[in-house]
Design a protein around this motif. Structure first.
Motif, mmCIF file in Angstrom:
data_model
loop_
_atom_site.group_PDB
_atom_site.id
_atom_site.type_symbol
_atom_site.label_atom_id
_atom_site.label_comp_id
_atom_site.label_asym_id
_atom_site.label_seq_id
_atom_site.Cartn_x
_atom_site.Cartn_y
_atom_site.Cartn_z
ATOM 1 N N LYS A 63 1.197 -1.866 0.483
ATOM 2 C CA LYS A 63 0.005 0.014 -0.088
ATOM 3 C C LYS A 63 0.426 1.917 0.624
ATOM 4 C CE LYS A 63 -4.053 1.686 0.824
ATOM 5 N NZ LYS A 63 -5.335 1.507 -1.135
ATOM 6 N N PHE A 64 1.572 1.337 0.593
ATOM 7 C CA PHE A 64 3.059 2.813 0.964
ATOM 8 C C PHE A 64 3.378 2.437 -0.521
ATOM 9 C CE2 PHE A 64 6.825 4.390 1.577
ATOM 10 C CZ PHE A 64 7.108 5.506 2.213
ATOM 11 N N PHE A 65 3.692 1.162 -0.916
ATOM 12 C CA PHE A 65 4.681 1.455 -2.721
ATOM 13 C C PHE A 65 3.595 1.836 -2.980
ATOM 14 C CE2 PHE A 65 6.215 -0.050 -6.963
ATOM 15 C CZ PHE A 65 7.367 -0.132 -6.616
ATOM 16 N N TYR A 66 2.496 1.427 -3.350
ATOM 17 C CA TYR A 66 1.640 2.603 -3.905
ATOM 18 C C TYR A 66 1.177 3.657 -4.222
ATOM 19 C CZ TYR A 66 -3.716 2.381 -5.993
ATOM 20 O OH TYR A 66 -4.166 3.409 -7.234
ATOM 21 N N GLU A 67 0.856 4.505 -3.085
ATOM 22 C CA GLU A 67 0.931 5.422 -2.987
ATOM 23 C C GLU A 67 1.817 6.246 -2.720
ATOM 24 O OE1 GLU A 67 -1.122 5.580 0.870
ATOM 25 O OE2 GLU A 67 -3.169 4.653 0.130
ATOM 26 N N ASN A 68 2.808 5.982 -2.638
ATOM 27 C CA ASN A 68 3.857 6.941 -2.535
ATOM 28 C C ASN A 68 5.853 6.847 -3.151
ATOM 29 O OD1 ASN A 68 3.772 8.341 0.187
ATOM 30 N ND2 ASN A 68 3.561 6.753 0.711
ATOM 31 N N ILE A 69 5.780 6.099 -4.223
ATOM 32 C CA ILE A 69 6.376 5.383 -4.907
ATOM 33 C C ILE A 69 6.516 5.340 -6.254
ATOM 34 C CG2 ILE A 69 8.623 3.782 -5.431
ATOM 35 C CD1 ILE A 69 8.369 4.795 -2.971
ATOM 36 N N GLN A 108 4.498 5.932 -10.310
ATOM 37 C CA GLN A 108 4.596 7.358 -11.194
ATOM 38 C C GLN A 108 2.963 7.565 -10.625
ATOM 39 O OE1 GLN A 108 6.712 9.516 -11.940
ATOM 40 N NE2 GLN A 108 8.018 8.100 -11.057
ATOM 41 N N LYS A 140 -0.631 4.089 -11.318
ATOM 42 C CA LYS A 140 -1.146 3.803 -10.401
ATOM 43 C C LYS A 140 -2.683 4.314 -10.887
ATOM 44 C CE LYS A 140 0.208 7.112 -7.464
ATOM 45 N NZ LYS A 140 -0.081 8.371 -6.383
#
Length: 425
Positions: free
Chosen positions: A247-253, A255, A259
């Motif tokens: 979830k963190f990777f999806y929201e913060n990493i 482009q 997403k």
């Protein structure tokens, strides 16, 4: 050694003929997808089909060179080839040309070269060399870590260039490692990670963690051979870490466009207005591709007769979406023929790989089949809307010199290695 007069007939001509059929049929579809006007000048080298014809002619010379080199060269210098490939990938961060948001090409004169297409071959050689030097299965943790590093370095370099599609292809080496003794526990871990990732994005990390915890407890209770209590606790903690990490990777990493593609695929967006905009921006290619394929029917509209193809409704149709041209102009019959040819080629490579006398040749053969399978599966799945849109070419079909040469080198090194098996008694 067999007689030198039979040397030219030791190559596997079934593989070569299938390759020729795919390249030839692919070029015809590039003609359909890129020609302009009512007539076609097949020697118009300003058009993509004319340039691809030049690439094909140069491919013949490339094949002759690959087959002329002694087979032992590829094993002996596999490490050197791998290092050169890594340097070519690293050099992109300084000298690379940005195309469509990815810094994956070198600009040389009026043409571009994509080193990631050749890095897959180099990685296959390096993996084959490392495993064959072990002279045993890769069952120890040390050997597994080392081979994972060999695969991960080029994959990471490609990922940092914002080329997620090419990065995913490196997952194909799992099949190779599994054939060479990798424990099936890695398969279970990989599939579990995928399931947790999807659930985390769809339902959130908290609900996913609860579901995983219930499943782990149930499995522990029902297990006939009770593991120590610490094991399910550790598994549960890893599941929670994956759920929140994804979830963190999806929201913060990732482009924004990456997403959006995942959001559309998993139906994550709830705002109707934004969802409609995303569909117009992202799914346009897919919708037009599906329309082109469905309009072909059973027999197809005929060569150069596809209205959606000639009307240029499908963007990038001569590259990533080339299969939609097959569907419209050649119909279900032509599409089935393409699928059959690819399946036959991959099965033939796997069959030959199992016949090899050296472990190096066998591992390399499995790498060839696995890489082609990933490209084939992802590209056709993308065009038909079965998986999210990922920019990845269809081997021997999509326009581009780097792709054609990369896959040709990948395949014909194995053809050469297989011929060496016949020549050496």
């Amino acid at each position: 050694m067999i007689r030198e007069t039979n040397r030219h007939f030791s190559f596997d001509w079934i593989t070569i003929i299938i390759f020729m059929l795919l390249v030839g049929f692919g070029w015809l579809n590039i003609v359909s997808a890129s020609h302009v006007g009512d007539t076609v000048d097949y020697l118009d080298f300003s058009q993509p089909y004319g340039k691809q014809l030049i690439f094909i002619v140069l491919t013949v010379a490339l094949i002759v060179l690959i087959l002329a080199i002694e087979a032992k060269f590829y094993e002996r210098f596999s490490s050197v080839i791998y290092i050169i490939a890594l340097l070519s990938l690293a050099g992109l961060f300084i000298f690379g040309k940005n195309v469509n948001g990815a810094t994956s090409w070198y600009g040389i004169g009026g043409m571009t070269i994509q080193p990631s297409e050749f890095a897959k071959m180099a990685t296959a050689l390096a993996v084959a060399k490392y495993i064959s030097d072990l002279q045993t299965d890769i069952r120890t943790i040390k050997d597994q870590i080392n081979v994972f590093i060999i695969i991960a370095i080029p994959a990471l370099l490609v990922l940092l260039q914002n080329d997620a599609g090419s990065t995913i292809v490196y997952g194909s080496f799992f099949f190779v490692l599994y054939r060479e003794g990798l424990s099936r526990i890695y398969l279970i871990i990989g599939l579990s990670g995928i399931v947790l990732s999807v659930l985390s994005l769809k339902f959130g990390p908290i609900i996913t963690s609860v579901i995983a915890g219930v499943f782990i407890i149930a499995q522990h209770v029902l297990s006939k051979k009770k593991p120590i209590i610490l094991q399910p606790i550790l598994i549960a903690l890893v599941a929670v870490a994956i759920s929140f990490g994804v979830k963190f990777f999806y929201e913060n990493i990732l482009q924004p466009h990456q997403k959006d593609r995942i959001s559309l695929w998993l139906r994550l967006e709830n705002d109707p207005a934004k969802l409609a905009q995303m569909r117009r921006d992202i799914l346009y290619n897919l919708y037009e591709s599906e329309k082109a394929i469905s309009s072909g029917g059973f027999k197809g509209r005929g060569f150069l007769e596809g209205t959606r193809t000639t009307g240029k409704f499908v963007p990038e149709q001569h590259t990533d979406y080339i299969f939609s041209t097959v569907g419209e102009e050649w119909g279900f019959l032509g599409s089935s023929l393409v699928v059959i040819l690819f399946v036959l080629l991959m099965l033939r490579v796997l069959f030959l790989a199992e016949q090899q006398k050296s472990q190096f040749s066998r591992v390399y053969g499995y790498s060839v089949a696995s890489i082609m399978f990933f490209h084939f599966m992802i590209n056709i799945g993308m065009v038909m809307g079965l998986i999210p849109t990922i920019g990845i070419p269809l081997p021997f079909f999509s326009y581009g010199g780097s792709g054609l040469w990369g896959f040709t080198i990948l395949l014909f090194i194995f053809v050469k290695l297989d011929s060496n098996k016949i020549n050496e008694w």
